[in-house]
Structures are given as structure tokens and as C-alpha cells.
Design a protein around this motif. Structure first.
Motif, PDB file in Angstrom:
ATOM      1  N   LEU A   1       0.839  -1.205   0.000  1.00 26.83           N
ATOM      2  CA  LEU A   1       0.000   0.000   0.000  1.00 26.83           C
ATOM      3  C   LEU A   1       0.874   1.256   0.000  1.00 26.83           C
ATOM      4  CD1 LEU A   1      -2.731   1.328   0.003  1.00 26.83           C
ATOM      5  CD2 LEU A   1      -2.880   0.994   2.471  1.00 26.83           C
TER       6      LEU A   1
ATOM      7  N   LEU B   1      -4.398   2.423   7.378  1.00 23.90           N
ATOM      8  CA  LEU B   1      -5.294   2.547   6.212  1.00 23.90           C
ATOM      9  C   LEU B   1      -5.880   1.198   5.820  1.00 23.90           C
ATOM     10  CD1 LEU B   1      -3.820   4.903   3.489  1.00 23.90           C
ATOM     11  CD2 LEU B   1      -5.725   5.292   5.045  1.00 23.90           C
TER      12      LEU B   1
ATOM     13  N   TYR C   1     -10.080   1.355   5.656  1.00 25.44           N
ATOM     14  CA  TYR C   1      -9.969   1.714   4.240  1.00 25.44           C
ATOM     15  C   TYR C   1     -11.189   2.537   3.817  1.00 25.44           C
ATOM     16  CZ  TYR C   1      -7.707   1.202  -0.241  1.00 25.44           C
ATOM     17  OH  TYR C   1      -7.014   1.463  -1.397  1.00 25.44           O
ATOM     18  N   THR C   2     -11.324   3.668   4.469  1.00 24.33           N
ATOM     19  CA  THR C   2     -12.470   4.521   4.165  1.00 24.33           C
ATOM     20  C   THR C   2     -12.049   5.584   3.165  1.00 24.33           C
ATOM     21  OG1 THR C   2     -11.885   6.066   5.905  1.00 24.33           O
ATOM     22  CG2 THR C   2     -13.345   4.243   6.527  1.00 24.33           C
ATOM     23  N   ARG C   3     -13.041   6.126   2.519  1.00 22.41           N
ATOM     24  CA  ARG C   3     -12.800   7.196   1.552  1.00 22.41           C
ATOM     25  C   ARG C   3     -12.117   8.380   2.242  1.00 22.41           C
ATOM     26  NH1 ARG C   3     -14.799   8.976  -3.340  1.00 22.41           N
ATOM     27  NH2 ARG C   3     -14.989  11.230  -3.283  1.00 22.41           N
TER      28      ARG C   3
ATOM     29  N   LYS D   1       1.870   2.025  -3.392  1.00 23.93           N
ATOM     30  CA  LYS D   1       0.764   2.637  -4.155  1.00 23.93           C
ATOM     31  C   LYS D   1       0.586   4.106  -3.769  1.00 23.93           C
ATOM     32  CE  LYS D   1      -1.863  -1.566  -4.927  1.00 23.93           C
ATOM     33  NZ  LYS D   1      -2.838  -2.451  -4.294  1.00 23.93           N
ATOM     34  N   MET D   2       0.739   4.381  -2.483  1.00 25.43           N
ATOM     35  CA  MET D   2       0.614   5.773  -2.035  1.00 25.43           C
ATOM     36  C   MET D   2       1.682   6.635  -2.707  1.00 25.43           C
ATOM     37  SD  MET D   2      -0.021   4.831   2.021  1.00 25.43           S
ATOM     38  CE  MET D   2       0.798   6.251   2.716  1.00 25.43           C
TER      39      MET D   2
ATOM     40  N   PRO E   1       0.340   3.134   6.580  1.00 23.17           N
ATOM     41  CA  PRO E   1      -0.459   2.333   5.639  1.00 23.17           C
ATOM     42  C   PRO E   1      -1.192   1.170   6.316  1.00 23.17           C
ATOM     43  CG  PRO E   1       1.895   2.214   5.112  1.00 23.17           C
ATOM     44  CD  PRO E   1       1.735   3.274   6.162  1.00 23.17           C
TER      45      PRO E   1
ATOM     46  N   ARG F   1      -8.398   7.625   3.081  1.00 24.39           N
ATOM     47  CA  ARG F   1      -7.586   7.627   1.849  1.00 24.39           C
ATOM     48  C   ARG F   1      -7.414   9.053   1.318  1.00 24.39           C
ATOM     49  NH1 ARG F   1     -10.504   3.772  -1.928  1.00 24.39           N
ATOM     50  NH2 ARG F   1     -12.138   3.909  -0.379  1.00 24.39           N
ATOM     51  N   GLN F   2      -8.489   9.819   1.382  1.00 27.28           N
ATOM     52  CA  GLN F   2      -8.430  11.216   0.922  1.00 27.28           C
ATOM     53  C   GLN F   2      -7.404  12.000   1.760  1.00 27.28           C
ATOM     54  OE1 GLN F   2     -10.384  12.764  -1.662  1.00 27.28           O
ATOM     55  NE2 GLN F   2      -8.854  14.376  -1.343  1.00 27.28           N
TER      56      GLN F   2
ATOM     57  N   VAL G   1      -4.721  10.885   3.347  1.00 33.56           N
ATOM     58  CA  VAL G   1      -3.332  10.549   2.997  1.00 33.56           C
ATOM     59  C   VAL G   1      -2.971  11.135   1.622  1.00 33.56           C
ATOM     60  CG1 VAL G   1      -1.766   8.644   2.468  1.00 33.56           C
ATOM     61  CG2 VAL G   1      -3.280   8.494   4.437  1.00 33.56           C
ATOM     62  N   TRP G   2      -3.893  11.080   0.736  1.00 35.07           N
ATOM     63  CA  TRP G   2      -3.682  11.633  -0.610  1.00 35.07           C
ATOM     64  C   TRP G   2      -3.390  13.129  -0.506  1.00 35.07           C
ATOM     65  CZ3 TRP G   2      -2.589  11.817  -5.453  1.00 35.07           C
ATOM     66  CH2 TRP G   2      -3.282  12.577  -6.387  1.00 35.07           C
TER      67      TRP G   2
END
Ligand code: URA
Length: 281
Positions: A157, A254, A258-260, A160-161, A251, A263-264, A266-267
Motif C-alpha cells: 500500500l 489505512l 480503508y475509508t474514503r 501505491k501511495m 499504511p 484515503r483522501q 493521505v492523498w
């Protein structure tokens, strides 16, 4: 006193002061039940509140006896997974050479009890001149086996991040606050973190990144020198010795949440890091 010892003592002092601020008044081995009042029995876990590992904790492997260790002894300083400094130019070569020196100083480390149960030291890997260093908590079973940081599920993960903001894994540098696996994936203890911290700090200075990303509470608390609530602090720029430091979720957290929204978050954090790194170029 050597510089290394001085740094270890200073790190221990900082860590003890942070614990004292939290109200901890006993740091030491766990006492047998009933041998001291409860308030003095707190084991020196640095950061306990938010476990970051998704794996079920397997039983702690039995510590290897000194005799077993000695009979199977062989030089166990693995080659550092870095390009040969001779193949690099200027700055990158100097940083790679400095990292190799730090790894050599670490040697077949026996500074804390984690050496008894680890398989391999996980020093860190990536570009010695990376724009950003990701700092995690400590190796898990996969990392202990491979000698490389973040290669398990949390590592996938993390990759991917990193890719989500346009870097490849090999463009950044990845390491942990402790270089050896805590048995059973427990949190690293204060004294273990304190022994490793000088090496982490030397790695950060050698790489001299535009930004440091701390993954989760333990890494963030260690570098900021105080216990933090990662849910409150994430996304807000901090400073470590003049370096910009961005705390974000680990991660493994996360993977469990694993919620929206998570994730938002961390993004957003990593986009800010990318922008900062690009601005320094
Ligand atoms: N793997 C690592 O190397 N570090 C962590 O913190 C978790 C998994």
C-alpha cells in the motif's frame, strides 16, 4: 565519550523527558506482579495507543540463547541495498557513501534486546539523494525475512501511495524508527527506539531531503520528541531540525480503515509533500 554515545545519551534523555511529561514515572523492566504499586509498573512502551500493524501478532519467537547465537555466528552485516557510490555523481555519491558509513557503524548491532530475536537488520533503502524520506515504525515478519523495509501488505500500500503522487518507490527513501523487528509485532519500546534513533537521524541528515513523511504515531512521536495524536496532527507541517516533516497515517492503519475519508487524507498529505519537494528542485 564518542559522538555516537553522546547522541544515544541525548536521545535517551529526550525520550525520558517526554515520558515524564506524560506522567510516566517508571521506565524499566516489567516487575513481577505485586512487587510494586501499579503506577510504577508501566513498561516503557513508547507509543501504545494506536497499533499500526494489521497482521495478527504471532507468538514471540524464543530469544536465541547466547550459545546458539555464537555457534551460528557469522558476519551478518548485509550489503546495503544502494547503488555503488562510484556509479553515482556528485551529491548522490557522497550521500550514498555516508549512508554506507552509517550502515557500517550500525554493524551487527546488539545495542538492544531486539537483536536476540531478529533475523535481519532492516536499515532502509532507496535513493540516497531522495526528495523525501518515509519513516515507518519497525520491520514486520516480511521485512525481517527479506532485510528490506515495507515489503509486506503495508508495504504494497505504501508503494501505491508513493505512486499516487507520481514517484516510483526507488525515487524515495524508506526506513523505520527501529531497524529490527519487535517480536510478535509489538510496539517498539522506548529503550529500543532510543538506541536506534541516532542512526535514523544520521540517515535523515545524510539524505538531506526536502521533506520527511512520518507514517503513524510512533514515527511521528519519535521525531517530534513528544507523544502525538496522529489523527489530530496529520496533514499539518511540522519541523524536525530544520526539515519539513509531514505526519500522515501509517499504511497499516489505512488497511484497517480503508475509508474514503482516510484515503483522501493521505492523498492530500502526500500531494502537499510532492508540491514541497518539487518547489525545492
Ligand atoms: N514494515 C515496515 O518496514 N515498517 C512498518 O512500520 C510496517 C511494516
Amino acid at each position: 565519550m564518542s559522538d555516537e554515545r553522546r547522541e544515544i545519551v541525548a536521545a535517551l534523555r529526550r525520550a525520558v523527558a517526554a515520558l515524564r511529561d506524560e506522567g510516566v514515572d517508571w521506565v524499566g523492566p516489567r516487575l513481577p506482579a505485586g512487587s510494586a504499586p501499579a503506577a510504577t509498573q508501566a513498561p516503557a512502551a513508547v507509543v501504545a495507543a494506536e497499533p499500526t500493524r494489521p497482521e495478527a501478532a504471532p507468538a514471540a519467537p524464543a530469544a536465541r540463547s547466547t550459545a546458539a547465537r555464537e555457534s551460528s555466528w557469522q558476519p551478518r552485516v548485509p550489503a546495503l541495498d544502494l547503488p555503488d557510490p562510484a556509479t553515482l555523481e556528485g551529491d548522490a555519491a557522497a550521500r550514498a557513501a555516508r549512508l554506507a558509513e552509517i550502515r557500517a557503524d550500525l554493524g551487527d548491532c546488539t545495542r538492544c534486546g531486539l537483536c536476540e530475536t531478529r533475523d535481519q537488520i532492516v536499515f532502509g533503502e532507496g535513493d540516497p539523494a531522495a526528495p523525501v524520506v518515509f519513516v515507518g515504525e519497525g520491520p514486520g515478519a516480511d521485512e525481517d525475512r527479506s532485510g528490506r523495509p515495507f515489503v509486506g501488505r503495508a508495504g504494497e500500500l505504501l508503494s501505491k501511495m508513493i505512486a499516487a503522487v507520481g514517484w516510483r518507490r526507488e525515487d524515495v527513501y524508506i526506513c523505520n524508527i527501529v531497524k529490527c523487528r519487535p517480536p510478535g509485532n509489538r510496539d517498539p519500546r522506548l529503550e529500543e527506539v532510543a538506541m536506534c534513533q541516532p542512526f535514523l537521524e544520521q540517515q535523515l541528515r545524510a539524505i538531506d531531503p526536502a521533506a520527511i513523511v512520518t507514517l503513524g504515531k510512533p514515527a511521528t512521536s519519535t521525531l517530534l520528541g513528544r507523544p502525538v495524536a496522529i489523527t489530530k496532527l496529520r496533514g499539518q507541517w511540522q519541523e524536525w531540525n530544520g526539515y519539513a516533516l509531514m505526519p500522515t497515517f501509517h499504511p497499516a492503519y489505512l488497511l484497517r480503515n480503508y475509508t474514503r475519508e482516510a484515503r483522501q487524507a493521505v492523498w492530500d498529505d502526500l500531494k502537499a509533500v510532492r508540491a514541497r519537494a518539487d518547489a525545492r528542485r
